[in-house]
Design a protein around this motif. Structure first.
Motif, PDB file in Angstrom:
ATOM      1  N   SER A  61       0.833  -1.207   0.000  1.00  0.00           N
ATOM      2  CA  SER A  61       0.000   0.000   0.000  1.00  0.00           C
ATOM      3  C   SER A  61       0.863   1.252   0.000  1.00  0.00           C
ATOM      4  N   LEU A  62       1.934   1.225   0.779  1.00  0.00           N
ATOM      5  CA  LEU A  62       2.831   2.374   0.847  1.00  0.00           C
ATOM      6  C   LEU A  62       3.477   2.648  -0.506  1.00  0.00           C
ATOM      7  N   LEU A  63       3.900   1.599  -1.200  1.00  0.00           N
ATOM      8  CA  LEU A  63       4.521   1.783  -2.513  1.00  0.00           C
ATOM      9  C   LEU A  63       3.526   2.344  -3.525  1.00  0.00           C
ATOM     10  N   ARG A  64       2.268   1.932  -3.417  1.00  0.00           N
ATOM     11  CA  ARG A  64       1.259   2.480  -4.330  1.00  0.00           C
ATOM     12  C   ARG A  64       1.034   3.968  -4.067  1.00  0.00           C
ATOM     13  N   VAL A  65       1.035   4.349  -2.798  1.00  0.00           N
ATOM     14  CA  VAL A  65       0.865   5.765  -2.456  1.00  0.00           C
ATOM     15  C   VAL A  65       2.029   6.588  -3.011  1.00  0.00           C
ATOM     16  N   ILE A  66       3.249   6.101  -2.801  1.00  0.00           N
ATOM     17  CA  ILE A  66       4.426   6.812  -3.312  1.00  0.00           C
ATOM     18  C   ILE A  66       4.402   6.845  -4.837  1.00  0.00           C
ATOM     19  N   GLY A  67       4.001   5.721  -5.447  1.00  0.00           N
ATOM     20  CA  GLY A  67       3.987   5.629  -6.903  1.00  0.00           C
ATOM     21  C   GLY A  67       3.069   6.640  -7.560  1.00  0.00           C
ATOM     22  N   ARG A  68       1.926   6.923  -6.936  1.00  0.00           N
ATOM     23  CA  ARG A  68       0.999   7.902  -7.518  1.00  0.00           C
ATOM     24  C   ARG A  68       1.638   9.284  -7.584  1.00  0.00           C
ATOM     25  N   GLU A  69       2.372   9.644  -6.544  1.00  0.00           N
ATOM     26  CA  GLU A  69       3.046  10.946  -6.553  1.00  0.00           C
ATOM     27  C   GLU A  69       4.221  10.949  -7.536  1.00  0.00           C
ATOM     28  N   MET A  70       4.909   9.824  -7.653  1.00  0.00           N
ATOM     29  CA  MET A  70       6.027   9.739  -8.597  1.00  0.00           C
ATOM     30  C   MET A  70       5.539   9.895 -10.029  1.00  0.00           C
ATOM     31  N   GLU A  71       4.368   9.342 -10.332  1.00  0.00           N
ATOM     32  CA  GLU A  71       3.816   9.473 -11.679  1.00  0.00           C
ATOM     33  C   GLU A  71       3.532  10.927 -12.030  1.00  0.00           C
TER      34      GLU A  71
END
Length: 446
Positions: free
Chosen positions: A278-288
């Protein structure tokens, strides 16, 4: 007076005449000297100054810088002459011979930059064009010394920037007292200062390291291996179990990225595999969205919130350390309980067996008969319908690793990762010289 003509040309005279027509680049040059001014474009003082500058920059960057001027390349192109001059004279530093060469071809009024090994990796075609632009400015005013200076200064600066962006040369160069290392240059100084304070607050509050490392290369290692090594070899982790969490962000040249979350010690109980995903998905959205400050801020906030919630629910007992005494008592109690259960089952089964009537007596009492019937298989018919394979999707992809593993230090840890999709293109053209070495580069007429 009698004049006698010799029918043979003196060997010394023949050799002297031959030397006049051979290109200067055919003769072996010392790799210790970096300035080879066969065209005589520099004064003695200029050659000495350029030599000193080239030697100093080579020592700083571990990349060789060579400058060659010539009035003739024979039948060779500028590219072939520059590549062969570099190879034949054994320029380059280290076993891979990292280096680059600037050629002034006065015969064709052309400059050419040849790159090899590490310099080839660091200079894309677009980078070569930028460097040629820098060199070309003083060249338009016939300032050959100025052009050579621009080559040395800007080439070395580019290599230093690339090496700095790659991250530490060895994992032991990272100071565990510092919680944020932005080798990829994603943040401003103000953003780095603010995030560093927040990381230290989480570290102090939960007695577990909370750190972030951004870079552009892992030196050939996998993300998981690099994160593990940077965590343990650099001294991250608090307490005997090295409690801590590390976010590794790798930026690729084409704008894509990879995330690796490394969790060690007791933090594994606070942030399990589901939390990590879940944490990686949260970070990934901002990285995109290319909002790197928000991405790293989300990592800190999510980590803080998850640990706080987990410990507030009274699950501290999960972090109980296993001692030899506790293990011994647990085994003793377990064996005693197992023996008791076996004895109870034995006596219950024995009692049932003595009271149960035989099967044959039951069948005789009620006149029960069994018959056996056998069916014969005469044939089969099977219908098959092919299932179409799904077409591979493009774009965003992710991979997760939830298996627990142990590092070389024996401390339990876990790791999760996520990547952005897209294809990789280095944007570097290369070719092979006559000796078989791979070179890159580019040139321009002046």
């Amino acid at each position: 007076m009698r004049i006698t003509c010799c029918g043979k040309i003196s060997p010394i005279l023949f050799l002297g005449i031959t030397l006049l027509f051979l290109p200067a680049g055919l003769f072996s040059q010392s790799p210790d000297s970096k300035i080879h001014d066969d065209a005589g474009l520099f004064s003695q003082s200029q050659r000495e100054a350029l030599e000193k500058r080239a030697q100093a920059l080579a020592a700083e960057t571990a990349v060789d810088f060579v400058i060659v001027t010539t009035n003739t390349t024979g039948a060779k192109t500028s590219m072939a002459f520059a590549d062969d001059f570099f190879d034949d004279n054994h320029f380059g530093i280290g076993s891979s011979r990292d280096g680059m060469l600037l050629l002034f071809n006065m015969q064709e009024r052309e400059i050419w930059i040849s790159t090899h090994a590490l310099a080839l990796d660091y200079f894309k075609d677009s980078d070569i064009e930028v460097l040629l632009d820098k060199v070309f400015v003083p060249l338009q005013n016939a300032s050959y010394e100025g052009a050579a200076e621009e080559f040395l200064i800007n080439a070395a600066a580019h290599i230093k920037a690339k090496k700095a962006a790659e991250g530490p040369a060895t994992v032991t160069e990272v100071d565990p007292l510092i919680k944020l290392w932005d080798y990829a240059g994603l943040l401003s100084e103000e953003q780095k200062a603010e995030l560093s304070v927040r990381l230290l607050e989480v570290t102090d509050k939960y007695s577990a390291d909370c750190a972030v490392l951004t870079l552009t290369s892992t030196g050939g290692k996998s993300m998981t291996a690099f994160a593990r090594d940077i965590f343990f070899d650099s001294g991250y982790g608090i307490g005997p179990d090295r409690d801590g969490i590390l976010l590794l962000v790798k930026m690729q040249p084409d704008g894509n990225w990879n995330l690796e979350l490394y969790i060690s010690g007791a933090i594994q109980y606070d942030i399990n595999n589901e939390h990590a995903d879940s944490l990686l998905r949260v970070i990934g959205r901002e990285m995109e969205r290319e909002d790197y400050y928000a991405a790293l801020g989300s990592f800190i906030e999510y980590t803080h919130t998850t640990i706080r919630y987990h410990r507030a629910t009274g699950l501290e007992w999960l972090k109980l350390r296993l001692t030899p005494e506790l293990v011994g008592r647990s085994l003793l109690y377990g064996c005693g309980l197992a023996l008791l259960i076996v004895l109870i089952m034995f006596f219950v089964q024995r009692r049932r067996s003595s009271a149960a009537p035989s099967v044959q007596a039951y069948m005789d009492q009620y006149n029960i008969n069994f018959t056996v019937r056998t069916d014969t298989l005469t044939g089969t018919h099977t219908t098959r319908t092919p299932i179409p394979k799904p077409q591979p999707s493009s774009g965003y992809s992710s991979s997760y690793s939830s298996d627990d593993h142990r590092s070389s230090s024996g401390v339990s840890s876990s790791s999760s990762s996520r990547s952005s999709g897209g294809s990789y293109s280095s944007g570097t053209s290369s070719h092979r010289s006559s000796s078989g070495s791979t070179h890159g580069g580019g040139g321009r007429k002046f």
